[in-house]
Write a protein that holds these residues in place. Structure first.
Motif: not given
Length: 310
Positions: A222-245
């Motif tokens: 979460v800390r690393s994703v929040l450093r990503i400036k683009s909304t699309e980048g954040r969405r993609k990053a969270f998307g790769t972890c959402g299923s596992h979570l």
């Protein structure tokens, strides 16, 4: 020791919902349908991961292990459950009960470690993307998978031996659907404080610590994703972890309710429904969660069934 039987019993009676035959008929239908979906879904995940080169990644390597684990769990527990639900015969042999407990504990413990390994994979993918390919090399993947399976069944061996060394009450009635450790401890005719303490230690080692490591990994993610400036980048990053979570929450939530929460908090029937959810529903949800939330998996699934026009 009154009412104890020191000799090896011929078998056990799995009570389940034997006092509610109409509910058993409904459960027979529901469990049968879910089991078929579980077998189909997890088999599809394994085939997708094996035959599609685009899915030859660490994430799908571990996902294939998880799907194989769920297939083993379903085929080792559900057939006996269906047999007990379909008629008045609720018996399971002594050997069958030992094997069922050993396999169920082994697979459950393995899944705890495997989900932790998968969180470590996601941590490296998002927090160390430039070094991901170097860190998660094929040899390490095999070692981590072996660690999960071996550690899970080592724990199961210890627990199974300790449980079946207990002198059991002569009625041998297990108030559950399967030979679950908490239910077997209840029919012991001796003081089980030592075994309950040992089970608590095992719960810490295989539930609390893995869950803590998973949460720590996601804290870093979460800390690393929040450093990503683009909304699309954040969405993609969270998307790769959402299923596992989601899988982690479902699995560990149920395990904690069965093995760690004070037993007096729930009625026995509620505990049986938790057992049903843990043994039947959760394995069926894993492939659904991963395929619906992952574009690569959906694309590969369409290719597998021949629906991709390209």
């Amino acid at each position: 020791m009154k009412g104890a039987n020191a000799s090896t019993p011929a078998g056990f009676i799995l009570l389940g919902f034997s006092d509610q035959p109409h509910l058993e008929m409904l459960l027979l239908l529901v469990v049968s349908i879910i089991s078929i979906l579980t077998l189909m879904g997890n088999t599809a995940i394994i085939l997708l991961s094996y035959f599609n080169p685009k899915l030859h990644t660490p994430m799908y390597f571990f996902l294939s292990n998880l799907s194989f684990l769920d297939l083993c769990f379903t085929t080792s527990v559900v057939p006996q459950m269906l047999w007990n639900l379909k008629g008045p015969d609720k018996t399971i042999s002594y050997t069958g009960c030992v094997i069922q407990l050993y396999v169920a504990l082994g697979l459950g413990s393995t899944e705890c470690v495997l989900l932790t390994v998968m969180a470590y994979d996601r941590f490296n993918a998002i927090c160390r993307p430039l070094h991901y390919g170097v860190i998660m090399h094929p040899k390490l993947l095999q070692q981590l998978a072996a660690l999960a399976w071996i550690s899970g069944f080592v724990e199961s061996t210890v627990q199974t031996i300790l449980v079946f060394q207990l002198p059991l009450c002569s009625h041998h009635m297990v108030d559950d659907f399967t030979c679950e450790e908490p239910a077997l401890i209840k029919i012991a005719c001796v003081d089980t404080t030592f075994l309950e303490n040992e089970l608590s230690i095992a719960s810490v080692l295989y539930v609390v610590i893995p869950l803590g490591l998973i949460l720590a990994s996601y804290g870093c993610i979460v800390r690393s994703v929040l450093r990503i400036k683009s909304t699309e980048g954040r969405r993609k990053a969270f998307g790769t972890c959402g299923s596992h979570l989601i899988v982690v929450v479902l699995f560990f939530g149920t395990i904690i309710s069965i093995y760690i929460q004070p037993k007096s908090k729930y009625t026995q029937n509620y505990s049986k429904f938790l057992t049903l959810f843990y043994t039947v529903v959760t394995p069926s949800l894993n492939p659904l969660i991963y395929t619906l939330r992952n574009k690569e998996a959906k694309w590969a699934l369409r290719r597998l069934v021949g629906r991709d026009s390209s």
